[in-house]
Structures are given as structure tokens and as C-alpha cells.
Motif scaffolding. Structure first.
Motif, PDB file in Angstrom:
ATOM      1  N   TYR A   1       0.853  -1.184   0.000  1.00 18.59           N
ATOM      2  CA  TYR A   1       0.000   0.000   0.000  1.00 18.59           C
ATOM      3  C   TYR A   1       0.883   1.225   0.000  1.00 18.59           C
ATOM      4  CZ  TYR A   1      -3.645   3.259   1.343  1.00 18.59           C
ATOM      5  OH  TYR A   1      -4.520   4.301   1.363  1.00 18.59           O
ATOM      6  N   HIS A   2       0.956   1.901  -1.113  1.00 18.62           N
ATOM      7  CA  HIS A   2       1.683   3.163  -1.240  1.00 18.62           C
ATOM      8  C   HIS A   2       3.113   3.059  -0.742  1.00 18.62           C
ATOM      9  CE1 HIS A   2      -1.757   6.186  -1.777  1.00 18.62           C
ATOM     10  NE2 HIS A   2      -2.100   5.010  -2.221  1.00 18.62           N
TER      11      HIS A   2
ATOM     12  N   THR B   1     -11.382  -1.121   2.392  1.00 20.32           N
ATOM     13  CA  THR B   1     -11.475   0.241   2.891  1.00 20.32           C
ATOM     14  C   THR B   1     -10.183   0.616   3.603  1.00 20.32           C
ATOM     15  OG1 THR B   1     -12.794   1.732   4.199  1.00 20.32           O
ATOM     16  CG2 THR B   1     -12.458  -0.441   5.108  1.00 20.32           C
ATOM     17  N   THR B   2     -10.018   1.861   3.823  1.00 19.77           N
ATOM     18  CA  THR B   2      -8.873   2.296   4.623  1.00 19.77           C
ATOM     19  C   THR B   2      -9.390   3.180   5.750  1.00 19.77           C
ATOM     20  OG1 THR B   2      -8.557   4.239   3.260  1.00 19.77           O
ATOM     21  CG2 THR B   2      -7.289   2.307   2.670  1.00 19.77           C
TER      22      THR B   2
ATOM     23  N   VAL C   1     -11.006   3.150  -4.218  1.00 17.18           N
ATOM     24  CA  VAL C   1     -11.334   2.442  -2.979  1.00 17.18           C
ATOM     25  C   VAL C   1     -12.180   3.354  -2.111  1.00 17.18           C
ATOM     26  CG1 VAL C   1     -10.372   1.354  -0.951  1.00 17.18           C
ATOM     27  CG2 VAL C   1      -9.201   1.177  -3.124  1.00 17.18           C
ATOM     28  N   PRO C   2     -13.273   2.851  -1.628  1.00 19.63           N
ATOM     29  CA  PRO C   2     -14.078   3.694  -0.740  1.00 19.63           C
ATOM     30  C   PRO C   2     -13.306   3.961   0.544  1.00 19.63           C
ATOM     31  CG  PRO C   2     -14.898   1.448  -0.722  1.00 19.63           C
ATOM     32  CD  PRO C   2     -13.838   1.508  -1.772  1.00 19.63           C
ATOM     33  N   CYS C   3     -13.073   5.188   0.831  1.00 16.70           N
ATOM     34  CA  CYS C   3     -12.319   5.494   2.031  1.00 16.70           C
ATOM     35  C   CYS C   3     -12.979   6.653   2.766  1.00 16.70           C
ATOM     36  CB  CYS C   3     -10.872   5.824   1.698  1.00 16.70           C
ATOM     37  SG  CYS C   3     -10.738   6.977   0.366  1.00 16.70           S
TER      38      CYS C   3
ATOM     39  N   SER D   1      -8.315  10.058   5.014  1.00 21.43           N
ATOM     40  CA  SER D   1      -7.464   9.715   3.877  1.00 21.43           C
ATOM     41  C   SER D   1      -8.315   9.480   2.642  1.00 21.43           C
ATOM     42  CB  SER D   1      -6.642   8.476   4.205  1.00 21.43           C
ATOM     43  OG  SER D   1      -7.494   7.381   4.334  1.00 21.43           O
TER      44      SER D   1
ATOM     45  N   ALA E   1      -6.762  10.075  -0.746  1.00 20.56           N
ATOM     46  CA  ALA E   1      -5.967   9.866  -1.947  1.00 20.56           C
ATOM     47  C   ALA E   1      -5.255   8.517  -1.897  1.00 20.56           C
ATOM     48  CB  ALA E   1      -4.968  10.996  -2.092  1.00 20.56           C
ATOM     49  N   ASN E   2      -6.013   7.466  -2.097  1.00 21.30           N
ATOM     50  CA  ASN E   2      -5.335   6.184  -2.202  1.00 21.30           C
ATOM     51  C   ASN E   2      -5.869   5.389  -3.376  1.00 21.30           C
ATOM     52  OD1 ASN E   2      -7.754   5.688  -1.123  1.00 21.30           O
ATOM     53  ND2 ASN E   2      -7.009   5.154   0.901  1.00 21.30           N
ATOM     54  N   GLY E   3      -6.102   6.066  -4.458  1.00 21.20           N
ATOM     55  CA  GLY E   3      -6.590   5.386  -5.643  1.00 21.20           C
ATOM     56  C   GLY E   3      -5.554   4.453  -6.245  1.00 21.20           C
ATOM     57  N   LEU E   4      -4.296   4.650  -5.918  1.00 19.27           N
ATOM     58  CA  LEU E   4      -3.242   3.854  -6.531  1.00 19.27           C
ATOM     59  C   LEU E   4      -3.210   2.424  -6.009  1.00 19.27           C
ATOM     60  CD1 LEU E   4      -0.063   6.013  -6.957  1.00 19.27           C
ATOM     61  CD2 LEU E   4      -0.993   4.386  -8.586  1.00 19.27           C
ATOM     62  N   ALA E   5      -3.935   2.170  -4.948  1.00 17.91           N
ATOM     63  CA  ALA E   5      -3.791   0.894  -4.242  1.00 17.91           C
ATOM     64  C   ALA E   5      -3.895  -0.306  -5.156  1.00 17.91           C
ATOM     65  CB  ALA E   5      -4.844   0.807  -3.163  1.00 17.91           C
TER      66      ALA E   5
END
Lengths: 824, 528
Positions: free
Chosen positions: A498-499, A535-536, B502-504, B508, B510-514
Motif C-alpha cells: 500500500y503506497h 477500505t482504509t 477504494v471507498p475510504c 485519507s 488519496a489512495n486510488g493507486l492501491a
């Protein structure tokens, strides 16, 4: 705040047994060793603990057989007392109060009534300087005796008990400290001092480590830090002393011991090899290698048939004099730190943690016994300090206990990390774990966390490991691809990242449908079925320290602690923060059997415990100042039988028990009052009346002395009434057979008593009058030989008796037949 | 006292193919027997009755071989031109064959002259087969027609003109007297029913069809054409089941093993592949010297017969069970066997007092020396010629163990020219092996440290050091290239997968890159 009422923090088993030299009894049947605040008596043949001699209030610092009575032993403790025990029965006989902390104890048959103890200097209480003190034990019948006659023998001695030894049957005593050896001769009341240079020519260090003296000849053996052994002779001269040097050990000699006949010298050290040197033929040596870990003490039984060595891994090995290991007494191994977490093996319900280097130990909490050690690394251990060895750093069990995963690593300087992930399958036949798969270098950097999927009904077991290399990997059991001869093995199923953040913690939900992995401050939730990122969750600015799913009805909650002293609870149904609170949680863990969670909070040098349910805002239980220092390892272990406690504050202990390790590697637990009461009740039968010194003889007879007098009075009134359930008969029937006198002895006594019953009734009144101290009577028998004080009385009262009758009477009185009194 | 734990030799996965049950089965054939024919062998057919002779069609002849004969037991030579497709009838009495001159001939197996001649086709006849009622034959020809003939009258019963190209393969159903299937260069397979005038089912293979095979149950049909082998489900109306592309040239022949569990395909690429018919994975592979035109398996897989373009017939017979057993039995009964047979497995009686003998631990030589801390000797033992060449993992494991004990430097030091040369030789041979590199790089560094002062004194050692340097430079370049390729691949993978949102909730966003990250990490693992 809920008060903690009747819940207490107690020590739980696993105390050290290797702190002091163990003692083998005269008949080689028992082995005594100091273990925490008690002395443990082990059987040398069965390795079982026979008795716990409890009584000291501080750590026991030495155990010694009483030179004049081989069935009794002294123990000394830092609480300032020396206690005398009957170790075959496990009975406390006497306490001598010294008044200063005692660090070791010595005695010799040459000095009767005197023991030698090492205490801090009398005048200043700083514990750095010690002296050897002779204590004259007062002869007194009381159980608690103050020993006031103290006289210093040698000042400035080492507190290490191995550095002092009696020689030649007690003619002299030798003490070593630093670079000096001091020998004190009792006859001449004179001491000689010998010194060595700090380093020899080759740079070896000459510091004395231990001393042993020959029992027959004038010879002192000293062990040194550079591994040399020096044999000193002719040391009753200041100048003309000589010494010869033996050298085999490559590091410090930690213990030396002469056999009783003086034919052999035993030495041991870090190499964990017991070396047996022939006295006067030092080139001949016998070795007993691979004893497991560094030897700390060596002891020899008085008959020379058994040796025993205690080791740094809390183990005592009993060795026959033919240099063959006959028994091993193993305690809970406590290293510097527990790198694997505390775990509970789901099958045996035993506590699993790091043990010996490269091994895992399975320790039964219920029985306080080490079940077995599992060799994880399977490599020859090289006993050398400063060597980087493989160490087990992580371990995990799956829900049913049929799989175990271990991670071992070796961190070499300037070279890359060596990592192995091993998966072990439980073998039903051998009842132990068998290596199934070895994955070398599973990750490129250190593994930070590892967990099994805990769903009970899932078809496949899954293991997830997170690593500093920025990836987490899922491992799955897969059937052998081609041939039948190899069984199923583990292989990598998924690699996630993850990133390019570093994953720290991972946790499966209770049903195994969700996997939470924390990447620094972000918690990612994945579906293990499809490996989709669901989800995060995040709570900046600090990294997540601990991550834990709720159980049972609270399984929708995910709890996390952050380094910024925050405890957060997320609801996974709404994907939002349910609540959070500010506390510096050093450890968060969930009870697998209930919804309860425990959080250890570090606050102002101490640790507090909070037990709570994720769904409820108020904690169920809190305990301030559980211990000092940080608690980083704890575990909920399931109870064998459920506790029925109705009090609200202690209900969380009903199904499982919370164990934790303190900073100083003490294993502690929480108990309720009810539980303690029950434990106490089970050991009540050992408690005896403390008014008189407790000897088996007294137990057998003492009470009847008084009963006899009463009986006699009543029998004089109605001599033919037989007491129906006399205490004596009861006692006769209840006393274990092995402590009773032989049947023939009892019979002859009984018959004799019948024969002289006429005279006996006559003497009743006299019996009633005399109040003999029973202890006196049995201790000093010579007192009865000489005419005792009741005699003139007797002569004056019953002067009509003939001389022969008198003699007869005295003999009867000497022979104690209070036994038979019960029958009559 | 624990016993000495021997050095652990790392087991590396064996490179190359794994030994499976299939490999064992298909390897259990004797060395092939080669028979030279007169031309390319286009067809091989086994007689359905014992002793299972087989007819080999090559050039203008058909030879019939016995199961173990090297010479033909019979030959039919009365062909004007190239013969095609000599096939036995189900009772093994009659044989039919097509010919380039468009005449179909029927032979009695015991006779020599053709019993019947079927004339009607206008071009070469490549396909002939008996219909299962035994009184009709099926033929297919390059004139795009297939015909049914009556045997007793030698008359044509029916003509089907549906294909639009050469018919090069065909098979008649063994269970139903009215059904037959033909495959043509017009890329189609057609199932004909003799009771109606036209085909009842058409399947498109996509390539010119070279060979056809019906399963014994006749529910499945296998067709080969181009590089593809396709399996069709006839009961589902000709639905394609699988398409296999394991050859790199045209597949020419198909064959089923006797159990029906394995399918064999032969191709012009000189390979015969064996497939598992449950999952259609290749389980075994045979290599031949020339392009294969025809393939046949004897009943019970007793022999594999392959005909090639270079007119060589290759016959492989299965090793008989007795052969293999005799060999192993002889090996076990060595003379010493009788000496030790006494008391080999005694059972203790009731009154016997059992004296247990301590089990002696057997250690390898290097382990014995390690046990005594003789580190230099242990390394010498591990560097012996045989170990060094055959089992380099042992040498490396001993080095690793020495390194773990912190004594590798002591073991490497103090060597003369010859011993050092041997050590360097080993390093040159193995240092770039990814399995051994971590250990050997450490060792190489130590050697350079230790022997830096003596460089230049021995030409042998100097030469080897130069070679080592050259090798390492080459390896570094190679690794650099690999990394470049990996970078390119990563880019391609990342761009080929759509980005996932990703539903977040919460902070946070900005994690579309996941999604991309997760997938790109996969090839890395495979590469390492």
C-alpha cells in the motif's frame, strides 16, 4: 472507575532454580535447590518436585546440608534469616534471625554449631562490600532464635557463593575476590593473601571466578576469567606458595568442584562442557559435551555417586559419576527478552515462548512444569559469547493448533539478514510438531508481524506475514502438485502493498472474512477471499502500534492504538470511528473466549490495566499500578474449568486468565480471592500447630502426652472403660506406614505395657504431675540417663517399692509407650 | 546431553521436469526400433484382433507388421500410386485403402489381390473407413465429396457434397451404423447421418482439419488442425470444450491411450504430447528425429508406433514387468545377503532380556570435523573434487556453517597456491548462482582480504582472480539489464489494469493507486 477489590496480582510459577548451587542429599535421593522464595526438593530419579519448603520472605540465597544431621538442611535468604528444615518431610524446624541480608552460607563438620554466612559489612549498609561472618547458633528449644553471636572471619569477600570454600575438612577457608586469594587458617587464626597480576603475558585475564578446596590435601583450585584453572599448593607460607595451571576452557571458568574423595576435579563454564580432571594426572580428562547451555554451578553428592550441574537456561542436570546424564530438571527458561510473543498452544493449553536459544518452550501453566522444548533452528549451538546465532523471533498458532509458524532470523553485522519462515504440522502419532515447509528469505527485510486466519470452519488455513520491506504476504497450504510422496506444503498466495508504506501489524477478524493490515498511520482492510482492498481507516498523525479485532458480539469493531497515546475503536459496518480515548497503551489484546479486551497503559513509571468491552464506554475492571515498568507481553489463557464468580468486577476472569511478563521477566497473573481461598484450602493439611517445634516424632506423640494424662485420670476412676475412638488409634490408622516404627517394635511395646500394667496404674498420679517438655525429652536423651529431678520425689512418695521394681519402672518410663496408652 | 546436530544441507528445488506417475509410465518403454520404409508414412492402423498386427501405409505400399517383428509379415503392393489410409475392419479380416489414383481397394488380409475396387471418386482418396455394420465403407476424397459404398455389391450408396475443400480425415462411429464424421481443409467438421441426405451437425475448427478422433463413448470428438487440438462435445450439439495449443507446427495425428485417460497428439514439430483427459494438461512429451505424420498405440499401450516424413517407422515396446522385477531382485540378493539373513528380524521371546544398543549417529566426514572444531579440515573435505562438482550445495552449506560459527576466515586462511586455486575455481563456478551467491560473496570478500598481500606472486591465482573479476562485471551488467526489463514490465502491467477507486471514509482520500500497487508487486516475486 471500578475498584479492583479482591483481584490481586501474583507471581505465577517459573522461578529460577539455577541461581544457587544445588545440594544433593547424603543418600543421593533428593536434590535441594533455591527457587525464588522457597527451597525445592526434587527427586533425583524421577525429576519430580517432592516438597516446596516455604517460609522465607525474600529470595533464598543458599541451601546447605546440616553437617551434623544429614536429614536436615539450612537455607539462607536475603530476608536476614537462616532456616533449618527437615527436607524429607518438608517441615520447618527453626529460624535463626541474623538481622542482615545473607548472601551465601557455608558450614563444615569441623565447626559444630557454627555456620558461616556472607553479609554486607556490618558497619555500612551499602551492599557493595561483603564480609564472611561466623554465626554461633544458640542451642535453644524455641522455634524463632535470634543469633547474636556474630564474628567476622574475613572482610571484603565476594558475594558470589562459588568464591568461598572450606578446605581439608574445615581446617581453612579460602576466599577469592578480584585478583586476590585469601586463605584463613582456623587453628592459627591467621590469614594469608595471594595476589595475581591483572593480565598475564598473553593478555589473559587473571580475575578469580571460583574456588574449590581439596578435602584431604592442602590444595586449592581456582578458576579464572581467561579459562585457566590454577591449583595452589604450599599456601601456608607467605612466599613459598606454588601453583600449577590447567587450561582447557576458552572462556571463564564459572564453577569448580572436587569429588569427596578428591580423586577428580570438575570444572564447567560457558562452553557447556563438564570437564573431569584426574587429580595429580591432570593430562587425563573426561568430557561431557553439549549439556545445553553454560554451566553456572557444579555440585557433587556426598558419596560421590552423582554430580549435578545447573545451567544458565534454568536447568539442573543430574549426571552419574560415569559421566552419563541420568536426569534433567528443567524450569521455565527466561532469557533476556521474549522476542516471540506469549502464546497459548490451543491443544495442550500450554504457554509457548522463547526458551533456550533457537528453541520454543511449552510450559504448562496449570502444573507449573515445562512440558517440552521444540528445536526450531535445528542447528548445532555454538557456545561462544559474541556470536550471532539464529533466534526465533516470531511464532503463531492456528485456531485448532494443528499448524504452527515460526520465523527465525540471524542478524549479522554488515551482512544481510538471514530469515527463515518455518511451518510445522502437528503429528498426532508423536504428539509434537513436525517441520513441514521451510521458506528461506520469505521477505527481504525483518518480519514485523504474523498471524493465522482464526476462522474455525474455513477450509484452508492462511498465514499472513508483514515485513519491513513494504509488503505483506499471504501463505496458503497447497496440495503437492505432482507426486504423491510429498505431502501438502505452503506457498505464497498473495503479495500486497500500500503506497510503499511499511506494514506493521496484521489481524484477522474472528470469522476470517477480513484482514486488517496497518501501514504506518493507515489501517487497510482487505478481503482474503478476493484480495480486494475494501477500505482504509486512518487516524493521523502517528503510526498504529497495535491492532485488534473484537470477538463474538463485538466482532464488528476494530481497535487500534497509536504511538500518539490514542486508543481508537472503528465500527466496520459504518467504516467510521466509534470512539477514541487518550491513553498510552503499551499492549492491547483480546480474550479469544469473551468479548473482553485488555489494555496495559504505561503511565508515570508504572503500568495500569484496563479491561473493557469495545461496545461499552465504561471499563469492566481497572487496576492501577499492576507493576513498575512497561508491560509488553501478555496473554489470555483459557481456564480448565470455569470459575463461578458473581462479582461484576471479577467476571472477566471467569473463562480465561490473564498472564503477563514484567520488565524483569517475571511471569505474573491475576487471581480472585475465591480462587486463592480454594488453593489455600487444598494445602491446608500441611499446616501444623506452630507452638512446638515440628518434628515427625512430635506429630506422632506430642499430642498424646497430654491426652495420656487426662486418660490416666479417667482410667483411674474407671479403668475398664476403653475410649471408643481414641485419637491415638485414629492417628495410628491415619499415619502413613512409612513414618511409623516397625510393627515388631510396636508389638513388643504393647506386650510389655500389658505386663507391667499393675505398676503403671500406681504411677498414674506421678505421670500427671510431671510436665515434661516433649521436645527436650526427645532431643537430649542423656538427660534421662542421669537421675532426673522427679526421682527424689518418687523415692519419697513410693518408698515401699523395691529396688528391682524401681529399675523396672525407670525402664518403662524411658521407653515411651504413650502409643499403647490409647489401646488400654 | 543432546547429540551433535549435523550441518543442514539446504535442499534446492530440482530444476527441470518433475518425476510424476505419468513420466514413469511413459518412460517405461524400451529403446525404439527403427524400420526404414519407402516413403513418408501417412497412416498406421492396429488390427483390433489379437495378435494386433498393424498396417503401415507408406508411399505405394501397405505393410503389415506383427507385434514384435522387424520385417513385414505381409505387404500389399498393387497400388498404381501413393496409397492412403490403410484400415482394418473390426474383425481384422479385411483392409481398405485409398489411393492417389482415386480408386479405393479392399483387400483380404490373407490375400494379395484386391477383392473389390470402388471407382467413382475423381481425385485422390485420403480417407477410408469401415462403417460399424461391417458391410459398408466410407471414403472421403480431394474432390470434396465423401461417399458410402456397399461391400457385397461394390456399389455406391450415397454421395455427400457438402465440404468445400479436400477431405483429409474422417471417422465412422463404432456404436452407431449410420453416423460418421469427416474433417476437411475447409476448416469444418461435419457429422453425417446415413439415413438422411445431408450433414446433421457442423463444427468450425478454424484451421484445415488434419485428424479426427472419437472417444470410445463417442460423446466427445477430438479434432486436430493447424497448431490446435480441439475437443468437441457431440452430445451438446457440437459445443467446443477445450482448445489446446501445445505444438508449434501442424498437428498431424491423434490417438487415445487404452484406458482413455490420456490423449496423444503428434505434430510436424517432431513432438508427441500426452494430455491428461480430465484437465487437458500436458503430462508428458516424446521427442522424435523427424516430423511425425502418423501415430498409433497398440492395445494396452504395449507399443507406440510413430511414422515420420523421413520414411522411418519407430516402434517402442513397453518394458515387461518381469524384466524390471528380475533386475531389482538380482540386486538385492547379493552374496552377502545370505550371511546376514540370520537374525535379521527376530522377535523377542517372553523370557528374553533385551539389551538395547545405543544407536550410533552417523555423521558425514565434514560434520565429524566440525564437531571437533577442525574448521580448515572441514572446509577441505567439503571442497573435495566430487563434492565440489556434483554437490556444490554441500560445499556451500559447510561454508555457511563456518560463517555462522564465525570461523570462516580461519578456515579460508593459510592455504597454499594449489588449495587457493581450487577454492577460487569453486567460486568462479558458483558465485553467480543465485542460490549460493549470498554465502559465496562473503567468502570471496574474505579471500580477497586475506590474500591481498600475496597477489602477484602466483600466475595461477592471478589468472583466476582476473577471471573472477570479469565474471562479476558481466553479472552486474546482466542484472542491470534485467532490472531495466522489469521496470518496463511494471509500467506495462500498471497501465493495463484499470485504476480502482477504494471507498475510504474519513481523512485519507488519496489512495486510488492501491489497486495498481497490489498488482505490480506480483511479477516481482516471480522474478526473485
Amino acid at each position: 472507575m471500578v475498584g479492583h477489590g479482591d483481584i490481586r496480582v501474583v507471581h505465577r510459577g517459573g522461578s529460577k532454580i539455577n541461581s544457587r548451587q544445588p545440594v544433593i542429599t547424603q543418600d543421593s535421593r533428593f536434590l535441594l535447590c533455591a527457587s525464588g522464595e522457597c527451597v525445592k526438593v526434587f527427586s533425583t530419579s524421577t525429576e519430580e518436585c517432592v516438597h516446596d519448603l516455604r517460609g522465607h520472605t525474600d529470595a533464598v540465597t543458599g541451601v546447605l546440608l546440616k553437617p551434623s544431621n544429614h536429614l536436615q538442611a539450612y537455607s539462607c535468604s536475603a530476608d536476614g534469616t537462616v532456616r533449618l528444615w527437615d527436607f524429607t518431610e518438608g517441615i520447618h524446624i527453626k529460624t535463626y534471625v541474623i538481622g542482615y541480608p545473607v548472601y551465601s552460607i557455608y558450614a563444615s563438620a569441623h565447626h559444630e554449631g557454627v555456620i558461616f554466612v556472607v553479609t554486607p559489612m556490618l558497619n555500612d549498609k551499602r551492599s557493595e562490600v561483603f564480609q564472611l561472618v561466623a554465626v554461633h547458633l544458640p542451642q535453644s528449644g524455641d522455634q524463632l532464635v535470634e543469633a547474636l553471636e556474630l564474628s567476622a572471619v574475613i572482610s571484603d569477600v565476594s558475594s558470589n557463593p562459588a568464591a568461598i570454600g572450606f578446605g581439608k575438612g574445615g581446617e581453612f577457608i579460602a576466599s577469592a575476590k578480584g585478583l586476590h586469594l585469601e586463605v584463613f587458617f582456623f587453628k592459627k587464626q591467621k590469614s594469608y593473601r595471594f595476589s595475581l597480576k591483572e593480565d598475564n603475558k598473553k593478555g589473559g585475564k587473571n580475575t578469580f571466578m571460583c574456588v574449590a578446596c581439596h578435602q584431604k590435601e592442602d590444595c586449592i583450585a581456582t578458576g579464572h576469567e581467561d579459562g585457566k584453572i590454577r591449583l595452589w599448593r604450599n599456601f601456608n607460607h607467605k612466599k613459598e606458595y606454588t601453583f600449577s595451571t590447567l587450561h582447557w576452557h576458552h572462556s571463564a571458568v564459572s564453577s569448580l568442584c572436587f569429588t569427596p574423595e578428591g580423586t577428580n576435579l570438575l570444572s564447567g563454564g560457558l562452553e557447556s562442557v563438564l570437564v573431569q580432571w584426574r587429580y595429580n594426572q591432570e593430562s587425563q580428562r573426561d568430557f561431557l559435551p553439549r549439556l545445553g547451555s553454560a554451566i553456572t554451578h557444579i555440585a557433587v553428592s556426598p558419596d560421590g555417586a552423582l554430580f549435578c550441574t545447573s545451567h544458565s537456561d534454568n536447568k539442573i542436570t543430574i549426571i552419574q559419576s560415569s559421566v552419563k546424564v541420568s536426569a534433567v530438571i528443567q524450569g521455565l527458561v527466561k532469557g533476556e527478552s521474549v522476542r516471540t510473543d506469549l502464546m497459548v498452544d490451543p491443544r495442550s493449553k500450554s504457554l509457548v515462548l522463547n526458551g533456550k536459544p533457537g528453541q520454543l518452550q511449552f510450559y504448562s501453566l496449570q502444573r507449573d512444569k515445562l512440558l517440552y522444548n521444540l528445536d526450531i533452528v535445528q542447528q548445532e549451538y555454538i557456545h561462544e559469547s559474541g556470536l550471532e546465532q539464529f533466534e526465533v523471533v516470531k511464532a503463531a498458532f492456528d485456531a485448532s493448533g494443528s499448524w504452527m509458524a515460526t520465523v527465525e532470523e540471524r542478524n549479522q553485522k554488515a551482512a544481510e539478514l538471514e530469515l527463515n519462515l518455518k511451518l510445522w504440522a502437528f503429528d498426532e502419532q508423536t504428539q509434537s510438531f513436525v517441520l513441514n515447509t521451510t521458506i528461506s528469505t520469505p521477505h527481504e527485510a525483518r518480519i514485523t508481524d504474523m498471524c493465522f486466519c482464526h476462522a474455525a470452519d474455513s477450509q484452508t488455513t492462511m498465514l499472513v506475514s508483514t515485513s519491513k520491506d513494504g509488503h505483506f504476504k499471504a501463505w496458503q497450504l497447497s496440495a503437492a502438485a505432482h507426486t504423491e510422496d510429498e505431502g501438502p506444503s505452503w506457498s505464497c498466495d498473495f503479495v500486497g502493498a500500500y503506497h510503499s508504506l511499511v506494514p506493521e501489524r496484521c489481524c484477522f477478524s474472528a470469522d476470517g472474512s477480513l484482514l486488517a493490515v496497518s501501514f504506518q498511520e493507515v489501517v487497510t482492510v482487505w478481503s482474503p477471499a478476493s484480495w480486494e482492498l475494501l477500505t482504509t481507516l486512518s487516524q493521523p498523525p502517528q503510526a498504529i502500534r497495535d491492532l485488534c479485532f473484537g470477538r463474538l458480539s463485538c466482532s464488528k469493531y476494530l481497535l487500534g492504538t497509536t504511538a500518539s497515546k490514542l486508543l481508537c475503536c472503528w465500527n466496520l459496518l459504518t467504516c467510521s470511528l466509534e470512539w477514541s480515548t487518550t491513553m498510552d497503551v503499551s499492549l492491547l489484546l483480546a480474550d479469544p473466549l469473551t468479548e473482553n479486551m485488555a489494555a496495559f497503559c504505561f503511565q508515570a513509571g508504572g503500568t495500569d490495566l484496563f479491561v473493557f468491552k469495545p461496545s461499552e464506554p465504561r471499563p469492566l475492571f481497572s487496576h492501577k499500578a499492576v507493576c513498575s515498568g512497561k508491560v509488553t507481553r501478555a496473554i489470555f489463557s483459557p481456564r480448565e474449568e470455569m470459575l463461578e464468580s458473581c462479582e461484576e468486577s471479577s467476571q472477566w476472569l471467569n473463562r480465561s486468565q490473564l498472564h503477563f511478563l514484567t520488565q524483569y521477566m517475571d511471569l505474573m497473573t491475576f487471581t480472585t480471592k475465591a480462587e486463592e481461598d480454594r488453593l489455600l484450602a487444598s494445602s491446608r493439611q500441611l499446616v501444623v500447630d506452630d507452638s512446638v517445634a515440628m518434628t515427625p516424632f512430635y506429630l506422632l506423640l506430642g499430642k498424646h502426652r497430654q491426652q495420656e494424662t487426662e486418660d490416666a485420670v479417667s482410667s483411674s476412676l474407671s479403668s475398664d472403660t476403653v475410649p471408643q475412638s481414641s485419637a491415638a488409634i485414629k492417628q495410628l490408622l491415619q499415619t502413613p506406614a512409612h513414618v511409623m516404627p516397625s510393627t515388631s517394635y510396636l508389638c513388643s511395646m504393647f506386650v510389655q505395657s500389658l505386663l507391667i500394667s499393675v505398676t503403671d496404674t500406681r504411677e498414674e498420679n506421678k505421670h500427671a504431675e510431671e510436665k515434661m517438655d516433649s521436645e527436650r525429652e526427645e532431643e537430649d536423651s542423656e538427660e534421662e540417663m542421669e537421675p532426673s529431678n522427679p526421682r527424689p520425689q518418687q523415692a519419697s512418695e513410693a518408698c515401699s517399692l523395691t529396688k528391682a521394681q524401681l529399675r523396672e519402672l525407670r525402664r518403662v518410663r524411658k521407653q515411651d509407650h504413650s502409643w499403647s496408652a490409647g489401646f488400654l | 546431553m543432546a547429540s551433535f546436530k549435523p550441518t543442514k544441507i539446504q535442499v534446492y528445488p530440482k530444476l527441470g521436469e518433475k518425476v510424476t506417475q505419468d513420466t514413469l509410465y511413459w518412460k517405461n518403454y524400451k529403446a525404439p526400433l527403427h524400420i526404414k520404409e519407402f516413403g513418408a508414412i501417412t497412416n498406421i492402423d492396429f488390427s483390433p484382433v489379437a495378435p494386433h498386427n498393424f498396417a503401415v501405409t507408406a508411399f505405394t505400399r501397405i505393410h503389415i507388421y506383427g507385434p514384435f517383428s522387424q520385417e513385414p509379415v505381409k505387404s500389399f503392393t498393387r497400388f498404381k500410386d501413393t496409397a492412403y489410409c490403410g484400415r482394418f475392419r473390426s474383425d481384422g479380416q479385411l483392409l481398405v485403402a485409398g489411393c492417389e489414383d482415386s480408386v479405393v481397394r479392399l483387400f483380404d488380409v490373407s490375400g494379395k489381390v484386391a477383392l473389390r475396387m470402388f471407382k467413382g471418386h475423381t481425385k485422390a482418396v485420403h480417407v477410408t473407413d469401415f462403417i460399424s455394420d461391417r458391410y459398408q465403407i466410407l471414403t472421403g476424397s480431394d474432390d470434396y465429396t465423401c461417399r458410402l459404398w456397399d461391400l457385397p455389391n461394390a456399389t455406391e450408396l450415397n454421395t455427400y457434397q457438402e465440404h468445400t475443400d479436400y477431405i483429409r480425415c474422417g471417422v465412422a462411429s463404432k456404436l452407431n451404423r449410420d453416423l460418421f464424421i469427416t474433417g476437411s481443409y475447409d476448416h469444418t467438421l461435419k457429422l453425417f447421418d446415413a439415413r438422411v441426405d445431408k450433414s446433421v451437425m457442423t463444427m468450425d475448427h478454424g484451421q484445415p482439419v488434419e485428424s479426427l478422433l472419437l472417444y470410445p463413448s463417442e460423446g466427445l470428438l477430438v479434432s486436430a488442425g493447424g497448431r490446435y487440438v480441439k475437443v468437441w462435445d457431440l452430445l451438446k450439439g457440437g459445443q467446443p470444450l477445450v482448445s489446446l495449443k501445445n505444438h508449434h507446427k501442424t498437428v498431424t495425428s491423434l490417438c487415445l491411450s487404452s484406458s482413455g485417460q490420456r490423449l496423444l497428439s503428434a505434430s510436424l514439430d517432431r513432438h508427441v504430447k500426452v494430455y491428461n483427459t480430465t484437465n487437458y494438461k500436458v503430462v508428458h512429451n516424446f521427442d522424435y528425429a523427424a516430423s511425425i505424420l502418423s501415430l498409433a498405440l497398440a492395445p494396452d499401450d504395449e507399443s507406440i508406433v510413430v511414422g515420420m516424413t523421413n520414411s522411418i517407422l519407430s516402434v517402442k515396446h513397453r518394458k515387461s514387468l518381469e524384466d524390471s522385477k528380475e533386475i531389482s531382485g538380482q540386486q538385492r540378493r547379493r552374496p552377502s545377503y545370505r550371511v546376514f539373513v540370520k537374525g535379521k528380524n527376530p522377535v523377542p521371546k517372553r523370557d528374553d532380556y533385551l539389551v538395547s544398543k545405543p544407536v550410533k549417529q552417523h555423521l558425514a566426514k565434514y560434520d565429524k570435523q566440525l564437531k571437533k572444531f577442525n574448521v580448515t579440515k572441514a572446509l577441505d573435505t567439503a571442497l573435495e573434487t566430487w563434492t565440489r562438482h556434483r554437490k556444490p550445495e554441500i560445499t556451500v552449506a559447510v561454508m555457511k556453517e563456518l560463517d555462522r560459527r564465525g570461523t570462516l576466515k580461519n578456515a579460508l586462511a593459510g592455504r597454499d597456491e594449489q588449495a587457493l586455486a581450487r577454492l577460487l575455481n569453486f567460486l568462479i563456478g558458483n558465485v553467480v548462482d543465485p542460490r549460493f551467491a549470498p554465502v559465496l560473496v562473503t567468502a570471496a570478500e574474505m579471500i580477497l582480504d586475506i590474500y591481498r598481500s600475496v597477489i602477484g606472486q602466483s600466475p595461477v591465482v592471478d589468472r583466476q582472480l582476473l577471471r573472477l573479476q570479469e565474471l562479476l562485471e558481466k553479472e552486474i551488467d546482466y542484472q542491470q539489464d534485467l532490472l531495466e526489463v522489469m521496470g518496463m514490465l511494471d509500467t506495462m502491467f500498471a497501465s493495463s489494469f484499470p485504476r480502482m477507486e477504494v471507498p475510504c471514509p474519513g481523512i485519507s482520500r488519496a489512495n486510488g493507486l492501491a489497486g495498481g500497487d497490489e498488482i505490480t508487486s506480483r511479477p516481482q516475486i516471480q522474478a526473485t
